[in-house]
Design a protein around this motif. Structure first.
Motif, PDB file in Angstrom:
ATOM      1  N   TYR A   5       7.110  -0.942   8.730  1.00 43.42           N
ATOM      2  CA  TYR A   5       7.257   0.517   8.699  1.00 43.42           C
ATOM      3  C   TYR A   5       6.887   1.104   7.338  1.00 43.42           C
ATOM      4  CZ  TYR A   5       9.844  -0.728  12.877  1.00 43.42           C
ATOM      5  OH  TYR A   5      10.193  -1.252  14.089  1.00 43.42           O
ATOM      6  N   LYS A   6       7.023   0.301   6.292  1.00 40.82           N
ATOM      7  CA  LYS A   6       6.616   0.790   4.975  1.00 40.82           C
ATOM      8  C   LYS A   6       5.117   1.064   4.963  1.00 40.82           C
ATOM      9  CE  LYS A   6       6.628  -0.297   0.050  1.00 40.82           C
ATOM     10  NZ  LYS A   6       6.984  -1.283  -0.995  1.00 40.82           N
ATOM     11  N   ARG A   7       4.337   0.174   5.578  1.00 45.52           N
ATOM     12  CA  ARG A   7       2.891   0.381   5.619  1.00 45.52           C
ATOM     13  C   ARG A   7       2.552   1.621   6.449  1.00 45.52           C
ATOM     14  NH1 ARG A   7      -1.309   1.147   3.059  1.00 45.52           N
ATOM     15  NH2 ARG A   7      -3.271   0.695   4.132  1.00 45.52           N
ATOM     16  N   VAL A   8       3.280   1.844   7.534  1.00 41.74           N
ATOM     17  CA  VAL A   8       3.052   3.048   8.348  1.00 41.74           C
ATOM     18  C   VAL A   8       3.297   4.295   7.500  1.00 41.74           C
ATOM     19  CG1 VAL A   8       3.808   4.348  10.368  1.00 41.74           C
ATOM     20  CG2 VAL A   8       3.651   1.868  10.494  1.00 41.74           C
ATOM     21  N   ALA A   9       4.380   4.294   6.745  1.00 42.32           N
ATOM     22  CA  ALA A   9       4.691   5.438   5.881  1.00 42.32           C
ATOM     23  C   ALA A   9       3.606   5.631   4.831  1.00 42.32           C
ATOM     24  CB  ALA A   9       6.045   5.238   5.214  1.00 42.32           C
ATOM     25  N   GLU A  10       3.145   4.524   4.224  1.00 44.53           N
ATOM     26  CA  GLU A  10       2.093   4.615   3.210  1.00 44.53           C
ATOM     27  C   GLU A  10       0.806   5.168   3.798  1.00 44.53           C
ATOM     28  OE1 GLU A  10       3.479   0.867   0.359  1.00 44.53           O
ATOM     29  OE2 GLU A  10       1.941   0.594   1.898  1.00 44.53           O
ATOM     30  N   LEU A  11       0.486   4.770   5.034  1.00 40.31           N
ATOM     31  CA  LEU A  11      -0.725   5.272   5.684  1.00 40.31           C
ATOM     32  C   LEU A  11      -0.655   6.774   5.911  1.00 40.31           C
ATOM     33  CD1 LEU A  11      -1.328   2.415   8.271  1.00 40.31           C
ATOM     34  CD2 LEU A  11      -2.919   3.112   6.472  1.00 40.31           C
ATOM     35  N   THR A  67     -13.433   9.889  14.948  1.00 40.01           N
ATOM     36  CA  THR A  67     -14.391   9.376  13.977  1.00 40.01           C
ATOM     37  C   THR A  67     -14.059   7.925  13.646  1.00 40.01           C
ATOM     38  OG1 THR A  67     -13.053  10.050  12.081  1.00 40.01           O
ATOM     39  CG2 THR A  67     -14.586  11.686  12.986  1.00 40.01           C
ATOM     40  N   GLU A  68     -14.966   7.269  12.927  1.00 39.71           N
ATOM     41  CA  GLU A  68     -14.691   5.899  12.482  1.00 39.71           C
ATOM     42  C   GLU A  68     -13.450   5.857  11.591  1.00 39.71           C
ATOM     43  OE1 GLU A  68     -16.106   3.006  13.391  1.00 39.71           O
ATOM     44  OE2 GLU A  68     -17.166   4.227  14.860  1.00 39.71           O
ATOM     45  N   PHE A  69     -13.267   6.907  10.777  1.00 43.36           N
ATOM     46  CA  PHE A  69     -12.072   6.977   9.931  1.00 43.36           C
ATOM     47  C   PHE A  69     -10.808   7.039  10.779  1.00 43.36           C
ATOM     48  CE2 PHE A  69      -8.743   9.475   7.861  1.00 43.36           C
ATOM     49  CZ  PHE A  69      -8.578   8.774   6.662  1.00 43.36           C
ATOM     50  N   ASP A  70     -10.839   7.886  11.844  1.00 45.90           N
ATOM     51  CA  ASP A  70      -9.688   8.003  12.743  1.00 45.90           C
ATOM     52  C   ASP A  70      -9.368   6.660  13.384  1.00 45.90           C
ATOM     53  OD1 ASP A  70      -9.458  10.747  12.272  1.00 45.90           O
ATOM     54  OD2 ASP A  70     -10.850  11.235  13.889  1.00 45.90           O
ATOM     55  N   LYS A  71     -10.413   5.971  13.865  1.00 43.28           N
ATOM     56  CA  LYS A  71     -10.194   4.699  14.551  1.00 43.28           C
ATOM     57  C   LYS A  71      -9.671   3.630  13.587  1.00 43.28           C
ATOM     58  CE  LYS A  71     -14.227   4.242  16.738  1.00 43.28           C
ATOM     59  NZ  LYS A  71     -15.182   3.663  17.706  1.00 43.28           N
ATOM     60  N   GLU A  72     -10.196   3.625  12.352  1.00 38.50           N
ATOM     61  CA  GLU A  72      -9.704   2.663  11.373  1.00 38.50           C
ATOM     62  C   GLU A  72      -8.241   2.949  11.030  1.00 38.50           C
ATOM     63  OE1 GLU A  72     -10.589   1.166   6.809  1.00 38.50           O
ATOM     64  OE2 GLU A  72     -12.029   2.440   7.849  1.00 38.50           O
ATOM     65  N   TYR A  73      -7.914   4.240  10.893  1.00 40.13           N
ATOM     66  CA  TYR A  73      -6.532   4.635  10.611  1.00 40.13           C
ATOM     67  C   TYR A  73      -5.610   4.176  11.742  1.00 40.13           C
ATOM     68  CZ  TYR A  73      -2.427   7.622  10.425  1.00 40.13           C
ATOM     69  OH  TYR A  73      -1.139   8.071  10.432  1.00 40.13           O
ATOM     70  N   LEU A  74      -6.043   4.400  12.989  1.00 37.67           N
ATOM     71  CA  LEU A  74      -5.236   3.986  14.140  1.00 37.67           C
ATOM     72  C   LEU A  74      -5.097   2.467  14.180  1.00 37.67           C
ATOM     73  CD1 LEU A  74      -6.632   6.419  16.855  1.00 37.67           C
ATOM     74  CD2 LEU A  74      -4.316   6.411  15.937  1.00 37.67           C
ATOM     75  N   ALA A  75      -6.184   1.749  13.864  1.00 37.96           N
ATOM     76  CA  ALA A  75      -6.126   0.282  13.864  1.00 37.96           C
ATOM     77  C   ALA A  75      -5.066  -0.215  12.895  1.00 37.96           C
ATOM     78  CB  ALA A  75      -7.497  -0.282  13.496  1.00 37.96           C
ATOM     79  N   GLN A  76      -5.066   0.346  11.683  1.00 37.51           N
ATOM     80  CA  GLN A  76      -4.079  -0.092  10.692  1.00 37.51           C
ATOM     81  C   GLN A  76      -2.662   0.276  11.121  1.00 37.51           C
ATOM     82  OE1 GLN A  76      -4.957   0.306   6.491  1.00 37.51           O
ATOM     83  NE2 GLN A  76      -7.015   1.019   6.980  1.00 37.51           N
ATOM     84  N   ASN A  77      -2.506   1.452  11.733  1.00 34.18           N
ATOM     85  CA  ASN A  77      -1.177   1.863  12.197  1.00 34.18           C
ATOM     86  C   ASN A  77      -0.664   0.944  13.296  1.00 34.18           C
ATOM     87  OD1 ASN A  77       0.479   4.273  11.326  1.00 34.18           O
ATOM     88  ND2 ASN A  77      -1.576   5.122  11.155  1.00 34.18           N
ATOM     89  N   PHE A  78      -1.534   0.636  14.263  1.00 37.40           N
ATOM     90  CA  PHE A  78      -1.117  -0.245  15.352  1.00 37.40           C
ATOM     91  C   PHE A  78      -0.753  -1.624  14.808  1.00 37.40           C
ATOM     92  CE2 PHE A  78      -3.185   2.611  18.528  1.00 37.40           C
ATOM     93  CZ  PHE A  78      -2.095   2.729  19.374  1.00 37.40           C
ATOM     94  N   THR A  79      -1.560  -2.128  13.872  1.00 35.70           N
ATOM     95  CA  THR A  79      -1.262  -3.430  13.279  1.00 35.70           C
ATOM     96  C   THR A  79       0.103  -3.417  12.609  1.00 35.70           C
ATOM     97  OG1 THR A  79      -3.622  -3.783  12.893  1.00 35.70           O
ATOM     98  CG2 THR A  79      -2.085  -5.174  11.672  1.00 35.70           C
ATOM     99  N   ALA A  80       0.360  -2.355  11.834  1.00 36.46           N
ATOM    100  CA  ALA A  80       1.645  -2.254  11.138  1.00 36.46           C
ATOM    101  C   ALA A  80       2.802  -2.124  12.125  1.00 36.46           C
ATOM    102  CB  ALA A  80       1.618  -1.058  10.193  1.00 36.46           C
ATOM    103  N   PHE A  81       2.610  -1.346  13.211  1.00 35.44           N
ATOM    104  CA  PHE A  81       3.669  -1.192  14.209  1.00 35.44           C
ATOM    105  C   PHE A  81       3.987  -2.519  14.883  1.00 35.44           C
ATOM    106  CE2 PHE A  81       3.101   3.536  14.468  1.00 35.44           C
ATOM    107  CZ  PHE A  81       4.435   3.842  14.273  1.00 35.44           C
ATOM    108  N   PHE A  82       2.943  -3.274  15.270  1.00 36.68           N
ATOM    109  CA  PHE A  82       3.169  -4.544  15.930  1.00 36.68           C
ATOM    110  C   PHE A  82       3.916  -5.519  15.017  1.00 36.68           C
ATOM    111  CE2 PHE A  82      -0.627  -3.660  18.837  1.00 36.68           C
ATOM    112  CZ  PHE A  82       0.203  -3.291  19.883  1.00 36.68           C
ATOM    113  N   ARG A  83       3.681  -5.397  13.708  1.00 36.97           N
ATOM    114  CA  ARG A  83       4.358  -6.272  12.746  1.00 36.97           C
ATOM    115  C   ARG A  83       5.696  -5.693  12.284  1.00 36.97           C
ATOM    116  NH1 ARG A  83      -0.943  -7.379   8.891  1.00 36.97           N
ATOM    117  NH2 ARG A  83      -2.076  -8.720  10.328  1.00 36.97           N
TER     118      ARG A  83
END
Length: 521
Positions: free
Chosen positions: A335-341, A316-332
């Motif tokens: 890890y705190k943002r990944v945990a928060e997500l 879903t769009e929600f899944d893709k947005e969630y993955l986008a934010q996770n990938f962004t946080a991983f590349f940066r």
């Protein structure tokens, strides 16, 4: 009686392969542990437990083989050695008789075989647990003379599946009650998931619609070929599609001999996967080597050929947005943002401490970022994350389980084709572009265009809606207006004060500069 005999046969196979030792060892009752030691006397259990489980499932037949294949995708539940062994399961199933196949086709199409096909090869070219495939040539209609592949469902599959799945459910209930890890492993949910996959695969019309959607999505990419479905001859138990000619992807030497660019093939596979997942949110989720070929036709040389569309994944769009934010946080490395997500999405209990989850994720990912990119295995990162997830009771989402399984398949296949394949650098430009499209101005414009027809309907109605609101609630509106006017006056006074103060400051600054220049002069 048939259920009793089937249960007895399953129990005999389990004992022969030592599965009692594998399963009962986690049970919490002392008498069950004692039973484990007793039944193990006199048997050779030297083989690894994963191998014994795989061989037992193969002995029990195609339904249990399918169950093992589905179970191998749940690395969040299984130890790595068992998951790796179950991933080796293949549909090695003998074909059913050609007479049954012909009768099924004639009954489904309502015509004699000769009326539909000018030729029909009664020897199947492929046979799996759910269906088998015959080559044929169409006789009638706009596609007359076309070479086709005819997929025929195995006869009487539904009652066989229902019986075996019922037995699995019974076993799952016992495991959940008696095993220490029963609740965490969620055996009943796994069986329900398996039941859904199987019944989806039993509907060949559903598979045909999946193929048609993927074919539309991939049109113009020029990297992958998907057979055309001939809908006039598609039924829930018979599927007629364009015949594809290619070399199986795992015949590496044959592909090299024919001049296929193997490193490019590996990169194209990654591009196809990420395009289907992140652009379309609709992807082929059963991409093992048996379902992938490479075209050697001069017109489409070197392109992938996808087959068997019984299992597809959707996001879903929600899944893709969630993955986008996770990938962004991983590349940066955030890890705190990944945990928060994970907490915000409800994947982990709300009371989970962010700092503890952040520390666990950092311990998994940080060692990999310090290696050369080509040495990073996304599969290994995922496996470590799955192991970490058990500690925090992470709820792995079903739609992302298929994504993870397909990603593991793609990475494994890509590294077989090209050991130097750099999955991260191949995927990163695509992901960065996609993430910008997801959260950037282009995405905003797309959403505005999509909502424009709705806005066009609402705008003419706004004056009347406002008038009706003001008419129906005059007292409330007057009170709100008085409060707004009072607030506006206060705001205006503040703004005027700021403006005059600013003007005074600027005027003083100009005068002082003039005086300074006069003195210097």
């Amino acid at each position: 009686m048939s259920r009793i005999f089937r249960s007895a046969f399953i129990a005999w196979v389990a004992l022969r392969h030592g599965l009692d030792e594998l399963v009962l060892s986690s049970f919490k009752h002392p008498w069950l542990r004692l039973l484990t030691r007793v039944v193990s006397i006199g048997r050779n259990l030297d083989k690894p437990r994963g191998q014994r489980l795989r061989e037992a499932l193969e002995r029990l037949g195609p339904i249990f083989v399918k169950f093992g294949q589905v179970l191998s995708t749940r690395r969040d539940l299984l130890p790595p050695d068992i998951a790796d062994e179950l991933a080796l399961l293949q549909d090695r199933v003998p074909p059913f008789s050609s007479e049954i196949s012909v009768a099924t086709v004639e009954r489904a199409l309502g015509k004699p075989l000769d009326a539909v096909f000018s030729s029909f090869d009664k020897t199947p070219v492929a046979s799996a647990s759910i269906a088998q495939v015959h080559f044929a040539v169409l006789r009638e209609g706009p596609h007359a003379g076309k070479q086709v592949a005819v997929k025929v469902l195995r006869p009487n599959m539904r009652p066989v599946i229902d019986k075996d799945v019922d037995l699995m459910r019974t076993a799952a209930r016992w495991v959940e009650k008696l095993s220490v890890d029963g609740k965490r492993l969620k055996p009943q949910e796994v069986v329900d998931e398996f039941d859904k996959y199987l019944h989806d695969e039993l509907d060949l019309l559903r598979e045909a619609s999946n193929a048609a959607q993927l074919r539309r999505n991939m049109a113009g990419l020029d990297l992958v070929l998907i057979p055309e479905m001939y809908w006039d001859y598609c039924r829930d138990d018979v599927l007629v599609m364009e015949r594809m000619n290619g070399v199986p992807i795992n015949q590496f030497q044959t592909l090299r001999d024919k001049g296929v660019d193997i490193p490019r093939l590996a990169r194209d596979g990654v591009t196809i996967f990420f395009t289907q997942v992140f652009r379309d949110g609709f992807f082929h989720a059963d991409m093992h080597p048996g379902n992938i070929q490479v075209s050697t036709d001069p017109r489409t040389f070197g392109q992938y050929i996808s087959l068997d569309f019984g299992i597809v994944g959707t996001l879903t769009e929600f899944d893709k947005e969630y993955l986008a934010q996770n990938f962004t946080a991983f590349f940066r490395r955030d890890y705190k943002r990944v945990a928060e997500l994970h907490i915000e999405s409800g994947w982990v209990p709300a009371e989970t401490r962010v700092d503890e989850l952040e520390s666990a994720i950092r311990a998994v990912c940080e060692p990999y970022f310090d290696r050369p990119l080509k040495e990073i295995s996304l599969g290994m990162v995922l496996m470590r994350l799955f192991q970490t997830s058990r500690r925090f009771h992470v709820e792995i989402q079903p739609q992302l389980v298929l994504l993870q399984k397909t990603l593991l398949n793609i990475e494994g296949l890509g590294r077989q084709l090209d050991p130097e394949l750099d999955l991260w650098s191949t995927a990163k430009p695509f992901l960065e572009k996609w993430m910008m499209e997801q959260v950037g101005p282009q995405k905003l414009l797309q959403q505005l265009k999509a909502e424009a027809p709705q806005y066009a309907k609402l705008l003419p109605l706004l004056p009347r809606l406002v008038h009706d609101y003001l008419r129906d609630r005059p007292d409330d509106v007057r009170a709100e207006m008085r409060a707004l006017l009072k607030e506006q006056r206060r705001t205006n006074k503040l703004l005027y004060g700021l403006i005059f103060s600013g003007l005074g400051f600027m005027l003083g600054l100009v005068v002082s500069q003039i005086l300074i220049r006069i003195r210097l002069w």
